[in-house]
Design a protein around this motif. Structure first.
Motif, mmCIF file in Angstrom:
data_model
loop_
_atom_site.group_PDB
_atom_site.id
_atom_site.type_symbol
_atom_site.label_atom_id
_atom_site.label_comp_id
_atom_site.label_asym_id
_atom_site.label_seq_id
_atom_site.Cartn_x
_atom_site.Cartn_y
_atom_site.Cartn_z
ATOM 1 N N GLY A 174 0.793 -1.216 0.000
ATOM 2 C CA GLY A 174 0.000 0.000 0.000
ATOM 3 C C GLY A 174 0.825 1.266 0.000
ATOM 4 O O GLY A 174 0.372 2.317 0.426
ATOM 5 N N ARG A 175 2.046 1.158 -0.476
ATOM 6 C CA ARG A 175 2.955 2.311 -0.495
ATOM 7 C C ARG A 175 3.828 2.222 -1.735
ATOM 8 O O ARG A 175 4.526 1.224 -1.932
ATOM 9 N N GLU A 176 3.797 3.263 -2.548
ATOM 10 C CA GLU A 176 4.636 3.283 -3.746
ATOM 11 C C GLU A 176 6.052 3.695 -3.388
ATOM 12 O O GLU A 176 6.259 4.601 -2.581
ATOM 13 N N GLU A 177 7.003 2.994 -3.977
ATOM 14 C CA GLU A 177 8.424 3.324 -3.830
ATOM 15 C C GLU A 177 9.021 3.362 -5.228
ATOM 16 O O GLU A 177 8.749 2.481 -6.042
ATOM 17 N N PRO A 178 9.845 4.355 -5.525
ATOM 18 C CA PRO A 178 10.479 4.381 -6.842
ATOM 19 C C PRO A 178 11.475 3.229 -6.985
ATOM 20 O O PRO A 178 12.063 2.771 -5.998
ATOM 21 N N VAL A 179 11.638 2.790 -8.216
ATOM 22 C CA VAL A 179 12.574 1.684 -8.498
ATOM 23 C C VAL A 179 13.945 1.997 -7.921
ATOM 24 O O VAL A 179 14.597 1.122 -7.338
ATOM 25 N N ALA A 180 14.390 3.240 -8.042
ATOM 26 C CA ALA A 180 15.720 3.615 -7.533
ATOM 27 C C ALA A 180 15.840 3.393 -6.026
ATOM 28 O O ALA A 180 16.945 3.156 -5.524
ATOM 29 N N GLU A 181 14.731 3.464 -5.300
ATOM 30 C CA GLU A 181 14.754 3.206 -3.861
ATOM 31 C C GLU A 181 14.682 1.715 -3.556
ATOM 32 O O GLU A 181 15.169 1.260 -2.521
ATOM 33 N N LEU A 182 14.067 0.955 -4.431
ATOM 34 C CA LEU A 182 13.933 -0.490 -4.214
ATOM 35 C C LEU A 182 15.220 -1.250 -4.547
ATOM 36 O O LEU A 182 15.518 -2.262 -3.912
ATOM 37 N N ILE A 183 15.964 -0.781 -5.524
ATOM 38 C CA ILE A 183 17.161 -1.509 -5.974
ATOM 39 C C ILE A 183 18.141 -1.778 -4.826
ATOM 40 O O ILE A 183 18.593 -2.915 -4.659
ATOM 41 N N PRO A 184 18.518 -0.788 -4.001
ATOM 42 C CA PRO A 184 19.437 -1.101 -2.898
ATOM 43 C C PRO A 184 18.881 -2.157 -1.940
ATOM 44 O O PRO A 184 19.629 -3.027 -1.474
ATOM 45 N N ALA A 185 17.578 -2.105 -1.665
ATOM 46 C CA ALA A 185 16.976 -3.097 -0.769
ATOM 47 C C ALA A 185 16.997 -4.483 -1.410
ATOM 48 O O ALA A 185 17.252 -5.484 -0.729
ATOM 49 N N ILE A 186 16.724 -4.548 -2.706
ATOM 50 C CA ILE A 186 16.759 -5.830 -3.422
ATOM 51 C C ILE A 186 18.169 -6.402 -3.401
ATOM 52 O O ILE A 186 18.368 -7.598 -3.126
ATOM 53 N N LEU A 187 19.160 -5.564 -3.685
ATOM 54 C CA LEU A 187 20.554 -6.031 -3.675
ATOM 55 C C LEU A 187 20.983 -6.492 -2.284
ATOM 56 O O LEU A 187 21.637 -7.529 -2.137
ATOM 57 N N SER A 188 20.594 -5.743 -1.262
ATOM 58 C CA SER A 188 20.941 -6.142 0.113
ATOM 59 C C SER A 188 20.320 -7.485 0.463
ATOM 60 O O SER A 188 20.988 -8.354 1.033
ATOM 61 N N ALA A 189 19.043 -7.654 0.133
ATOM 62 C CA ALA A 189 18.366 -8.916 0.430
ATOM 63 C C ALA A 189 19.032 -10.078 -0.297
ATOM 64 O O ALA A 189 19.212 -11.160 0.259
ATOM 65 N N PHE A 190 19.421 -9.842 -1.547
ATOM 66 C CA PHE A 190 20.093 -10.885 -2.317
ATOM 67 C C PHE A 190 21.421 -11.267 -1.667
ATOM 68 O O PHE A 190 21.703 -12.455 -1.448
ATOM 69 N N LEU A 191 22.240 -10.270 -1.353
ATOM 70 C CA LEU A 191 23.550 -10.560 -0.769
ATOM 71 C C LEU A 191 23.427 -11.225 0.596
ATOM 72 O O LEU A 191 24.199 -12.127 0.928
ATOM 73 N N GLU A 192 22.455 -10.791 1.405
ATOM 74 C CA GLU A 192 22.266 -11.385 2.729
ATOM 75 C C GLU A 192 21.812 -12.838 2.648
ATOM 76 O O GLU A 192 22.079 -13.625 3.556
ATOM 77 N N SER A 193 21.149 -13.209 1.563
ATOM 78 C CA SER A 193 20.644 -14.581 1.439
ATOM 79 C C SER A 193 21.621 -15.511 0.726
ATOM 80 O O SER A 193 21.382 -16.718 0.658
ATOM 81 N N ASP A 194 22.718 -14.988 0.208
ATOM 82 C CA ASP A 194 23.682 -15.785 -0.551
ATOM 83 C C ASP A 194 24.732 -16.367 0.406
ATOM 84 O O ASP A 194 25.698 -15.710 0.784
#
Length: 77
Positions: free
Chosen positions: A41-61
């Motif tokens: 229920g909250r819009e976030e720009p792609v530029a704000e999501l990319i760092p979170a996506i990368l962090s989640a990926f690295l933390e799960s690897d």
């Protein structure tokens, strides 16, 4: 020097990185942002999501975590 319970706060200065990506990846990220907005229920720009996506990926690897720990050991010697 006093013995504070709180350790020194690490540097939190953001680092700006510019990247180029293929159109299909860009479209997938835009879709992700739309699904994110629908889910939370909250819009976030792609530029704000990319760092979170990368962090989640690295933390799960787990392989990355092991290799990074080895790098840190090598740097300590």
């Amino acid at each position: 020097m006093s013995d504070l319970k709180l350790a020194r706060i690490p540097d939190r200065t953001p680092v700006k990185v510019s990247i180029s990506m293929m159109p299909d990846l860009h479209a997938a990220l835009q879709d992700y942002a739309r699904i994110y907005a629908r889910t939370y229920g909250r819009e976030e720009p792609v530029a704000e999501l990319i760092p979170a996506i990368l962090s989640a990926f690295l933390e799960s690897d787990r392989g990355f975590a092991r290799a990074r720990a080895e790098l840190e050991k090598e740097g300590a010697t």
